[in-house]
Design a protein around this motif. Structure first.
Motif, mmCIF file in Angstrom:
data_model
loop_
_atom_site.group_PDB
_atom_site.id
_atom_site.type_symbol
_atom_site.label_atom_id
_atom_site.label_comp_id
_atom_site.label_asym_id
_atom_site.label_seq_id
_atom_site.Cartn_x
_atom_site.Cartn_y
_atom_site.Cartn_z
ATOM 1 N N HIS A 79 10.869 4.346 22.083
ATOM 2 C CA HIS A 79 9.839 3.528 21.452
ATOM 3 C C HIS A 79 10.350 2.097 21.392
ATOM 4 C CE1 HIS A 79 7.423 6.946 20.257
ATOM 5 N NE2 HIS A 79 8.535 7.555 19.853
ATOM 6 N N HIS A 80 9.527 1.218 21.813
ATOM 7 C CA HIS A 80 9.885 -0.198 21.785
ATOM 8 C C HIS A 80 9.146 -0.851 20.624
ATOM 9 C CE1 HIS A 80 11.878 0.160 25.630
ATOM 10 N NE2 HIS A 80 10.819 0.816 26.081
ATOM 11 N N ALA A 81 9.754 -1.896 20.076
ATOM 12 C CA ALA A 81 9.157 -2.570 18.926
ATOM 13 C C ALA A 81 7.808 -3.179 19.278
ATOM 14 C CB ALA A 81 10.105 -3.641 18.401
ATOM 15 N N ALA A 82 7.596 -3.546 20.489
ATOM 16 C CA ALA A 82 6.338 -4.171 20.881
ATOM 17 C C ALA A 82 5.190 -3.166 20.847
ATOM 18 C CB ALA A 82 6.472 -4.772 22.274
ATOM 19 N N GLU A 83 5.501 -1.891 20.856
ATOM 20 C CA GLU A 83 4.455 -0.878 20.855
ATOM 21 C C GLU A 83 3.860 -0.660 19.462
ATOM 22 O OE1 GLU A 83 6.045 2.658 22.495
ATOM 23 O OE2 GLU A 83 6.384 1.794 24.458
ATOM 24 N N TYR A 84 4.599 -1.033 18.420
ATOM 25 C CA TYR A 84 4.124 -0.790 17.057
ATOM 26 C C TYR A 84 3.230 -1.933 16.581
ATOM 27 C CZ TYR A 84 7.618 2.856 16.898
ATOM 28 O OH TYR A 84 8.347 3.978 17.157
ATOM 29 N N ILE A 85 2.238 -1.596 15.850
ATOM 30 C CA ILE A 85 1.353 -2.611 15.288
ATOM 31 C C ILE A 85 1.897 -2.972 13.908
ATOM 32 C CG2 ILE A 85 -0.978 -3.084 14.445
ATOM 33 C CD1 ILE A 85 -1.953 -1.023 16.514
ATOM 34 N N THR A 86 2.137 -4.267 13.696
ATOM 35 C CA THR A 86 2.663 -4.698 12.383
ATOM 36 C C THR A 86 1.578 -5.468 11.669
ATOM 37 O OG1 THR A 86 3.541 -6.672 13.436
ATOM 38 C CG2 THR A 86 5.037 -4.810 13.218
ATOM 39 N N LEU A 87 1.545 -5.257 10.377
ATOM 40 C CA LEU A 87 0.577 -5.968 9.543
ATOM 41 C C LEU A 87 1.073 -7.377 9.249
ATOM 42 C CD1 LEU A 87 -0.224 -3.120 6.995
ATOM 43 C CD2 LEU A 87 -1.599 -3.857 8.924
ATOM 44 N N PRO A 88 0.157 -8.300 9.135
ATOM 45 C CA PRO A 88 0.593 -9.672 8.801
ATOM 46 C C PRO A 88 1.163 -9.722 7.384
ATOM 47 C CG PRO A 88 -1.798 -9.505 8.876
ATOM 48 C CD PRO A 88 -1.263 -8.209 9.311
ATOM 49 N N ARG A 89 2.129 -10.591 7.190
ATOM 50 C CA ARG A 89 2.747 -10.711 5.859
ATOM 51 C C ARG A 89 1.841 -11.469 4.915
ATOM 52 N NH1 ARG A 89 9.049 -11.195 6.239
ATOM 53 N NH2 ARG A 89 9.380 -9.836 8.009
ATOM 54 N N SER A 90 1.932 -11.090 3.667
ATOM 55 C CA SER A 90 1.102 -11.795 2.678
ATOM 56 C C SER A 90 1.812 -13.102 2.299
ATOM 57 C CB SER A 90 0.910 -10.928 1.440
ATOM 58 O OG SER A 90 2.151 -10.699 0.823
ATOM 59 N N ARG A 91 1.097 -14.044 1.712
ATOM 60 C CA ARG A 91 1.646 -15.360 1.382
ATOM 61 C C ARG A 91 2.527 -15.308 0.133
ATOM 62 N NH1 ARG A 91 -2.879 -19.530 3.215
ATOM 63 N NH2 ARG A 91 -3.927 -18.125 4.604
ATOM 64 N N ASP A 92 2.425 -14.206 -0.628
ATOM 65 C CA ASP A 92 3.214 -14.120 -1.859
ATOM 66 C C ASP A 92 4.677 -13.841 -1.567
ATOM 67 O OD1 ASP A 92 0.864 -14.456 -3.218
ATOM 68 O OD2 ASP A 92 0.483 -12.311 -3.463
ATOM 69 N N GLU A 93 5.025 -13.401 -0.443
ATOM 70 C CA GLU A 93 6.433 -13.036 -0.170
ATOM 71 C C GLU A 93 7.267 -14.203 0.179
ATOM 72 O OE1 GLU A 93 6.812 -9.872 2.636
ATOM 73 O OE2 GLU A 93 5.365 -8.662 1.647
#
Length: 93
Positions: A79-93
């Motif tokens: 599994h490559h990292a490009a295959e996973y869908i990542t959620l955008p980070r929230s502005r609070d972090e």
């Protein structure tokens, strides 16, 4: 004395002739079926013999007794990292 449900001599003769005809037809059918099965069996044997001729030639040239390496193979999925869908980070972090 003949009973009413018993066939007469002509009926008995027709019964014997019909029985003999059915017996002859049954024997003829079984002979034809046996011939068809024999031809099909010979064709299957010939096909198997033809398909295994290379293997038989190899076994004649190199008889068993040499070194055999046995093993087991396992397929591992990468599994490559490009295959996973990542959620955008929230502005609070």
């Amino acid at each position: 004395m003949n009973r009413p449900d018993e066939p007469g001599p002509l009926g008995k003769l027709l019964g014997v002739v019909a029985g003999a005809a059915l017996l002859v037809l049954g024997v003829m059918f079984s002979v034809v079926l046996l011939a068809v099965l024999a031809v099909a069996g010979l064709a299957a044997w010939g096909y198997f013999w033809w398909k295994t001729r290379k293997l038989r030639r190899t076994l004649r040239e190199r008889p068993p007794g040499g070194q055999v390496i046995e093993g087991e193979a396992v397929i591992v999925e990468e599994h490559h990292a490009a295959e996973y869908i990542t959620l955008p980070r929230s502005r609070d972090e």
